[in-house]
Write a protein that holds these residues in place. Structure first.
Motif, PDB file in Angstrom:
ATOM      1  N   ASN A   1      37.424  33.417  45.144  1.00 38.41           N
ATOM      2  CA  ASN A   1      36.372  34.433  45.765  1.00 38.41           C
ATOM      3  C   ASN A   1      36.509  35.583  45.540  1.00 38.41           C
ATOM      4  O   ASN A   1      35.310  36.343  46.086  1.00 38.41           O
ATOM      5  N   ASP A   2      37.519  36.134  45.097  1.00 38.70           N
ATOM      6  CA  ASP A   2      37.559  37.864  44.952  1.00 38.70           C
ATOM      7  C   ASP A   2      36.667  37.972  43.743  1.00 38.70           C
ATOM      8  O   ASP A   2      36.599  37.354  42.904  1.00 38.70           O
ATOM      9  N   PRO A   3      36.203  39.199  43.858  1.00 38.77           N
ATOM     10  CA  PRO A   3      35.453  39.780  42.424  1.00 38.77           C
ATOM     11  C   PRO A   3      36.395  39.940  41.149  1.00 38.77           C
ATOM     12  O   PRO A   3      37.679  40.096  41.540  1.00 38.77           O
ATOM     13  N   VAL A   4      35.906  39.619  40.035  1.00 31.92           N
ATOM     14  CA  VAL A   4      36.637  39.739  38.996  1.00 31.92           C
ATOM     15  C   VAL A   4      36.661  40.979  38.282  1.00 31.92           C
ATOM     16  O   VAL A   4      37.624  41.474  38.070  1.00 31.92           O
ATOM     17  N   CYS A   5      35.395  41.604  38.341  1.00 32.48           N
ATOM     18  CA  CYS A   5      35.175  42.986  37.932  1.00 32.48           C
ATOM     19  C   CYS A   5      34.469  44.075  38.605  1.00 32.48           C
ATOM     20  O   CYS A   5      33.981  43.517  39.673  1.00 32.48           O
ATOM     21  N   GLY A   6      34.619  45.060  38.670  1.00 32.99           N
ATOM     22  CA  GLY A   6      33.815  46.173  39.414  1.00 32.99           C
ATOM     23  C   GLY A   6      34.730  46.633  40.454  1.00 32.99           C
ATOM     24  O   GLY A   6      36.015  46.654  40.571  1.00 32.99           O
ATOM     25  N   PRO A   7      34.087  47.427  41.410  1.00 32.82           N
ATOM     26  CA  PRO A   7      34.858  48.215  42.438  1.00 32.82           C
ATOM     27  C   PRO A   7      35.605  47.511  43.562  1.00 32.82           C
ATOM     28  O   PRO A   7      36.378  47.776  43.933  1.00 32.82           O
ATOM     29  N   GLY A   8      35.208  46.325  43.656  1.00 31.85           N
ATOM     30  CA  GLY A   8      35.827  45.320  44.574  1.00 31.85           C
ATOM     31  C   GLY A   8      37.095  44.623  44.508  1.00 31.85           C
ATOM     32  O   GLY A   8      37.473  43.974  45.159  1.00 31.85           O
ATOM     33  N   VAL A   9      37.550  44.835  42.920  1.00 29.47           N
ATOM     34  CA  VAL A   9      38.634  44.222  42.738  1.00 29.47           C
ATOM     35  C   VAL A   9      39.999  44.936  43.456  1.00 29.47           C
ATOM     36  O   VAL A   9      40.179  45.883  43.351  1.00 29.47           O
ATOM     37  N   PRO A  10      40.812  43.744  43.808  1.00 26.90           N
ATOM     38  CA  PRO A  10      41.877  44.344  44.697  1.00 26.90           C
ATOM     39  C   PRO A  10      42.687  45.195  44.143  1.00 26.90           C
ATOM     40  O   PRO A  10      42.878  45.106  42.735  1.00 26.90           O
ATOM     41  N   SER A  11      43.453  46.048  44.849  1.00 24.58           N
ATOM     42  CA  SER A  11      44.342  47.037  44.235  1.00 24.58           C
ATOM     43  C   SER A  11      45.438  46.349  43.647  1.00 24.58           C
ATOM     44  O   SER A  11      46.232  46.971  42.552  1.00 24.58           O
TER      45      SER A  11
ATOM     46  N   SER B   1      33.888  41.071  27.884  1.00 24.61           N
ATOM     47  CA  SER B   1      33.131  39.915  27.479  1.00 24.61           C
ATOM     48  C   SER B   1      32.034  39.861  28.128  1.00 24.61           C
ATOM     49  O   SER B   1      30.823  39.331  27.762  1.00 24.61           O
ATOM     50  N   ALA B   2      32.154  40.001  29.265  1.00 24.54           N
ATOM     51  CA  ALA B   2      30.924  39.704  30.379  1.00 24.54           C
ATOM     52  C   ALA B   2      29.960  40.943  30.127  1.00 24.54           C
ATOM     53  O   ALA B   2      28.699  40.558  30.302  1.00 24.54           O
ATOM     54  N   GLU B   3      30.663  42.013  29.923  1.00 25.65           N
ATOM     55  CA  GLU B   3      29.593  43.198  29.924  1.00 25.65           C
ATOM     56  C   GLU B   3      28.427  43.076  28.596  1.00 25.65           C
ATOM     57  O   GLU B   3      27.414  43.366  28.595  1.00 25.65           O
ATOM     58  N   VAL B   4      29.052  42.519  27.459  1.00 24.79           N
ATOM     59  CA  VAL B   4      28.085  42.325  26.513  1.00 24.79           C
ATOM     60  C   VAL B   4      27.532  40.671  26.209  1.00 24.79           C
ATOM     61  O   VAL B   4      26.987  40.600  25.279  1.00 24.79           O
TER      62      VAL B   4
END
Length: 109
Positions: A45-55, A73-76
């Motif tokens: 349930n953690d985000p995979v991409c973006g600003p919420g990715v754990p440190s 891969s997700a972006e394109v």
């Protein structure tokens, strides 16, 4: 989409129809490798991409490289479905990538 559809339900053509792959490792030109189970450092349930990715991810070069592969891969939108160890316990050791024809949805988890 429902988990049943993503996990091979519905028409049952996902893996058997060569529309889905489970990627466990990447071999690098340098001779090394990235192993999803060892190097991804994900949590369900953690985000995979973006600003919420754990440190924790930023502290490992291997984890950053795997995230870069997934997020690029997700972006394109190479695939309509990308499931990582963050999705559920059944994906703890691989990335599930899938092409689904004639759909408008996209999932990254």
């Amino acid at each position: 989409p429902s988990k049943a559809l993503i996990n091979g339900g519905g028409e049952g053509k996902r893996h058997l129809g060569a529309l889905a792959l489970d990627v466990h490792r990447f071999r690098l030109k340098s001779g090394g490798e990235l192993v999803v189970e060892r190097d991804f450092h994900g949590h369900i349930n953690d985000p995979v991409c973006g600003p919420g990715v754990p440190s924790l991810v930023s502290s490992s070069p291997e984890a950053r490289q795997l995230r870069s592969i997934v997020c690029s891969s997700a972006e394109v939108r190479i695939f309509q479905s990308i499931l990582t160890p963050n999705y559920d316990v059944h994906h703890a050791n691989h990335f599930h990538v899938e092409v689904v024809a004639n759909v408008r949805w996209f999932i990254l988890s």
